[in-house]
Design a protein around this motif. Structure first.
Motif, mmCIF file in Angstrom:
data_model
loop_
_atom_site.group_PDB
_atom_site.id
_atom_site.type_symbol
_atom_site.label_atom_id
_atom_site.label_comp_id
_atom_site.label_asym_id
_atom_site.label_seq_id
_atom_site.Cartn_x
_atom_site.Cartn_y
_atom_site.Cartn_z
ATOM 1 N N ARG A 95 -0.099 -0.148 6.696
ATOM 2 C CA ARG A 95 -0.403 -0.085 5.261
ATOM 3 C C ARG A 95 0.626 -0.878 4.450
ATOM 4 O O ARG A 95 0.282 -1.674 3.580
ATOM 5 C CB ARG A 95 -0.417 1.384 4.818
ATOM 6 N N LYS A 99 -0.162 -3.982 2.115
ATOM 7 C CA LYS A 99 -0.108 -3.747 0.675
ATOM 8 C C LYS A 99 1.175 -4.227 0.012
ATOM 9 O O LYS A 99 1.281 -4.241 -1.208
ATOM 10 C CB LYS A 99 -0.300 -2.248 0.373
ATOM 11 N N THR A 103 1.423 -10.469 2.909
ATOM 12 C CA THR A 103 1.140 -9.712 4.123
ATOM 13 C C THR A 103 2.222 -9.968 5.159
ATOM 14 O O THR A 103 2.558 -11.118 5.436
ATOM 15 C CB THR A 103 -0.231 -10.132 4.690
ATOM 16 N N TYR A 131 -5.754 7.036 3.616
ATOM 17 C CA TYR A 131 -5.851 6.188 2.418
ATOM 18 C C TYR A 131 -7.273 6.052 1.878
ATOM 19 O O TYR A 131 -7.475 5.395 0.856
ATOM 20 C CB TYR A 131 -5.290 4.789 2.714
ATOM 21 N N ASP A 138 -9.317 -4.024 4.881
ATOM 22 C CA ASP A 138 -8.015 -4.344 4.280
ATOM 23 C C ASP A 138 -7.353 -5.534 4.968
ATOM 24 O O ASP A 138 -6.782 -6.407 4.318
ATOM 25 C CB ASP A 138 -7.084 -3.125 4.325
ATOM 26 N N ASP A 142 -6.904 -9.783 3.685
ATOM 27 C CA ASP A 142 -5.551 -10.323 3.564
ATOM 28 C C ASP A 142 -5.231 -11.437 4.549
ATOM 29 O O ASP A 142 -4.132 -11.970 4.551
ATOM 30 C CB ASP A 142 -4.546 -9.181 3.775
#
Length: 317
Positions: A95, A99, A103, A131, A138, A142
């Motif tokens: 995570r 985030k 990245t 989450y 996710d 990215d």
């Protein structure tokens, strides 16, 4: 073949006694860091979870919050990492890698290349639970290109098992045709074969590839690819050969050269401490001119060093 960790469960374990020792170590003026690191490095992760529970029961306080309040810097990061359950630690590491600002590809590479398909399935489920987000979405949002495709393949956690004898030669041939043998590289072929075949199958493919091309798989990957894709393909190949050797290299390069990559050093030491750190130490000694212990000793300092050396569990001089 089960690996060997350096950290094992304490035999005469009493969570309440340990919670009281930690409470005293943090109470009043100044903190007894030594008491904290000696205790936590000699308990299994499961026992540390019991200590957290006992601490809250006795004192009505969260142990990890208290530790964060008393400790600082990389020593704090290490101790907090030791207090997390392994699955939760992998999930939060991913995570934060996604985030954070930009990245952190190396975290995605390390975790997704080295964990078993079963562990990856558990990570995906726990990530969604924690989450309320989809890890694949996710990561896809990215990353890009064949790097993204291989990460997505690894997230499916559908790696085949066993050796498919009839495919060994053709896989080697296909990889050769996709890289060394043509102008430009067909990355998709590398991604599909390296992402889906079992480790034991791939080891045989690498041998066949070597006979066919005269190159180690890693050499071809270095020549044929670049960037994140190269890092991920190399990690997948190295983990297919030997996960402990992969982590020995990861640890070595986290400390070699200017400055230490403390986060990688912490992550590798914590996550392998109960899995295969003895094997990592053995591989480290074979690959490099020094022991893991001596490199940590020379590269770190203070309580951070003390705790890491206890996790390392001994020198292989």
């Amino acid at each position: 073949m089960a690996g060997k960790g350096t950290v094992v469960a304490c035999r005469n374990f009493n969570a309440t006694d340990d919670a009281e020792v930690l409470y005293k170590a943090m109470k009043g003026l100044g903190t007894n860091e030594d008491a904290i690191l000696q205790l936590l490095s000699s308990r299994s992760n499961h026992q540390r979870q019991d200590i957290k529970h006992a601490y809250k029961t006795l004192f009505g306080k969260d142990l990890v919050d208290n530790l964060k309040g008393e400790l600082g810097g990389k020593f704090e990061t290490l101790i907090v990492a030791l207090m997390a359950a392994p699955l939760a630690y992998d999930v939060s590491s991913l995570r934060n890698a996604i985030k954070g600002a930009g990245t952190e590809e190396k975290v995605l590479v390390e975790i997704l290349a080295s964990r078993t398909p079963q562990q990856v399935k558990e990570i995906v489920a726990a990530y969604r639970k924690e989450y309320d987000d989809d890890l694949e979405e996710d990561i896809s949002g990215d990353t890009s290109g064949h790097f993204k495709r291989l990460l997505v393949i690894l997230l499916q956690a559908n790696r085949q098992s066993g050796v498919q004898a009839e495919l060994i030669e053709s896989d080697a041939q296909t990889l050769f045709q996709a890289g060394e043998h043509k102008f430009g590289t067909d990355e998709q072929t590398f991604v599909t074969i390296l992402g889906n075949r079992s480790a034991e199958h791939l080891r045989k493919v690498f041998d066949a590839y070597m006979k066919l091309s005269g190159f180690e798989m890693e050499e071809s990957i270095k020549r044929e690819t670049s960037g994140g894709l190269q890092d991920l393909l190399l990690a997948v190949v190295k983990c297919a050969r030997s996960v402990p050797a992969y982590f020995a290299e990861t640890l070595y390069y986290s400390m070699k050269g200017a400055g230490t990559d403390d986060n990688t050093l912490i992550r590798a030491m914590v996550t392998r401490s109960e899995v295969d750190l003895m094997d990592v130490r053995t591989e480290f000694r074979k690959l490099f001119a020094c022991s893991l212990f001596s490199m940590i000793k020379g590269d770190t300092g203070g309580d951070f060093r003390k705790a890491l050396l206890l996790l390392c569990g001994g020198d292989d001089a």
